[in-house]
Design an enzyme around this catalytic site. Sequence first.
Site, PDB file in Angstrom:
ATOM      1  N   SER A  28     -29.905  -3.438  41.913  1.00 12.50           N
ATOM      2  CA  SER A  28     -30.050  -2.061  42.405  1.00 12.50           C
ATOM      3  C   SER A  28     -31.225  -1.939  43.369  1.00 12.50           C
ATOM      4  CB  SER A  28     -30.275  -1.108  41.228  1.00 12.50           C
ATOM      5  OG  SER A  28     -29.216  -1.231  40.311  1.00 12.50           O
TER       6      SER A  28
HETATM    7  N1  SAM Z   1     -29.534  -4.336  36.101  1.00 13.50           N
HETATM    8  C1  SAM Z   1     -29.104  -5.296  37.084  1.00 13.50           C
HETATM    9  C2  SAM Z   1     -30.253  -5.940  37.804  1.00 13.50           C
HETATM   10  O1  SAM Z   1     -31.405  -5.549  37.588  1.00 13.50           O
HETATM   11  O2  SAM Z   1     -29.988  -6.882  38.579  1.00 13.50           O
HETATM   12  C3  SAM Z   1     -28.133  -4.730  38.079  1.00 13.50           C
HETATM   13  C4  SAM Z   1     -26.843  -4.445  37.466  1.00 13.50           C
HETATM   14  S1  SAM Z   1     -25.443  -4.371  38.540  1.00 13.50           S
HETATM   15  C5  SAM Z   1     -25.727  -2.920  39.462  1.00 13.50           C
HETATM   16  C6  SAM Z   1     -24.231  -3.912  37.320  1.00 13.50           C
HETATM   17  C7  SAM Z   1     -23.944  -5.005  36.322  1.00 13.50           C
HETATM   18  O3  SAM Z   1     -23.146  -4.456  35.279  1.00 13.50           O
HETATM   19  C8  SAM Z   1     -23.147  -6.178  36.898  1.00 13.50           C
HETATM   20  O4  SAM Z   1     -23.824  -7.365  36.678  1.00 13.50           O
HETATM   21  C9  SAM Z   1     -21.823  -6.119  36.129  1.00 13.50           C
HETATM   22  O5  SAM Z   1     -21.237  -7.373  35.912  1.00 13.50           O
HETATM   23  C10 SAM Z   1     -22.256  -5.457  34.846  1.00 13.50           C
HETATM   24  N2  SAM Z   1     -21.190  -4.801  34.079  1.00 13.50           N
HETATM   25  C11 SAM Z   1     -20.173  -4.027  34.504  1.00 13.50           C
HETATM   26  N3  SAM Z   1     -19.420  -3.610  33.468  1.00 13.50           N
HETATM   27  C12 SAM Z   1     -19.989  -4.136  32.349  1.00 13.50           C
HETATM   28  C13 SAM Z   1     -19.682  -4.072  30.964  1.00 13.50           C
HETATM   29  N4  SAM Z   1     -18.638  -3.360  30.475  1.00 13.50           N
HETATM   30  N5  SAM Z   1     -20.478  -4.739  30.096  1.00 13.50           N
HETATM   31  C14 SAM Z   1     -21.553  -5.444  30.536  1.00 13.50           C
HETATM   32  N6  SAM Z   1     -21.875  -5.550  31.833  1.00 13.50           N
HETATM   33  C15 SAM Z   1     -21.125  -4.899  32.737  1.00 13.50           C
END
Ligand code: SAM
Length: 213
Positions: A61
């Site tokens: 993000s």
């Molecule tokens: N917090 C992260 C960082 O600091 O780099 C950024 C997160 S990114 C915007 C969103 C993340 O959510 C992705 O890595 C994606 O694979 C994960 N994601 C999406 N749906 C999910 C789920 N149901 N359970 C766990 N992770 C999930």
Amino acid sequence: MGWVEDRETLVEKLKSEGYIKSEAVEKAMLNVRRHEFIPEWQKVQAYRDVPLFIGHGQTISAPHMVAMMTENLDLEEDSKVLEIGAGSGYQAAIIAEIVTKGRIHSIERISELVDLAQWNLGRAGYKNVQVTYGEGSKGYEEESPYDRIIVTAGAPRIPSALFEQLKEGGKMLIPVGGRTYQELKLVRNKGNKMLVENLGGCMFVPLVGDDGW
Ligand code: SAM
């Protein structure tokens, strides 16, 4: 300029724009080396206030969003935190800078990103963060209840399991809305009643799962 100066410039900008309000978040954002959480080919962009690709169609993000979410989480040093969407591990590292006596559990559904987040957090030396492969819309019951929950992917609604795993008096941040544009919600558990406040628009990758997209 070097990484340290670039990071200081970014933090000053986020302070002047009102995203960083507290000393705790300022210190955390100065301490965590964002350039170590993103792929080599993106590193020159590390201290621009933009989201960046980390592979597998996912993003780290933008720093202003990380600052804003961390401020609104209102962390204590001994909080027990659940993060959904570990991605690069950067947001978890920022939380770990503040939650020095608590624990952070981060759930990620893409196994390569579980490895990436574990590697990045391990190299940076955070010992109180556990990254687990799983489907985060169900939360992580094993370690529940949590003082704070942060969802870093956009959900179509507030997953009921997440609210059930939030302590009474606890707070959750979650982007809720469409697949590309959402409202950031601050959800409070007040006497087991859900209180929801809108914090403004945001754009996250979708929360994919049983109680997601
Ligand atoms: N917090 C992260 C960082 O600091 O780099 C950024 C997160 S990114 C915007 C969103 C993340 O959510 C992705 O890595 C994606 O694979 C994960 N994601 C999406 N749906 C999910 C789920 N149901 N359970 C766990 N992770 C999930």
